[in-house]
Scaffold this motif. Structure first.
Motif, PDB file in Angstrom:
ATOM      1  N   ARG A  15       0.837  -1.209   0.000  1.00  0.00           N
ATOM      2  CA  ARG A  15       0.000   0.000   0.000  1.00  0.00           C
ATOM      3  C   ARG A  15       0.871   1.259   0.000  1.00  0.00           C
ATOM      4  N   GLU A  18       2.021   1.845  -3.451  1.00  0.00           N
ATOM      5  CA  GLU A  18       0.932   2.379  -4.265  1.00  0.00           C
ATOM      6  C   GLU A  18       0.762   3.876  -4.017  1.00  0.00           C
ATOM      7  N   PRO A  34      -5.422   3.519  -1.097  1.00  0.00           N
ATOM      8  CA  PRO A  34      -4.401   2.718  -0.416  1.00  0.00           C
ATOM      9  C   PRO A  34      -4.074   3.250   0.990  1.00  0.00           C
TER      10      PRO A  34
END
Length: 108
Positions: A15, A18, A34
């Motif tokens: 995450r 991202e 995210p």
């Protein structure tokens, strides 16, 4: 959300990657996705911190709180679209994640 600590940590790291990619591209309107997924993963990781030795837990718990706080900041700053604020929040998010991950990984 996985049960195993290592799997949660892997997803948290993903995450963060991202978020970094979205920030680099300037796609701020999607940062919240995210960021909030990471927040949920961090909260799921919280019970696992009880298994850490006290010195590790003293590092991991504040890092987890900072990770959750900066996830909210990422969402708020992305709504405004201020790159400097978003980058600063992401740097704090990354630092908190690194502290959390180091504490959890070192105790295995």
């Amino acid at each position: 959300i996985p049960e195993r600590t290592a799997e949660i940590v892997t997803l948290l790291t993903t995450r963060n990657e991202e978020i970094a990619s979205l920030v680099r591209r300037g796609d701020f309107s999607l940062v919240w996705i995210p960021a909030f997924q990471a927040k949920e993963l961090a909260l799921a990781l919280a019970p696992h911190l009880e298994q850490l030795a006290p010195p590790k837990r003293q590092v991991a718990e504040p890092a987890l709180h900072e990770l959750v706080r900066t996830a909210w900041l990422l969402d708020a700053y992305a709504d405004v679209g201020n790159r400097r604020q978003i980058e600063a929040a992401h740097a704090a998010f990354t630092a908190a994640l690194n502290g959390l991950v180091a504490s959890v990984r070192e105790s295995r």
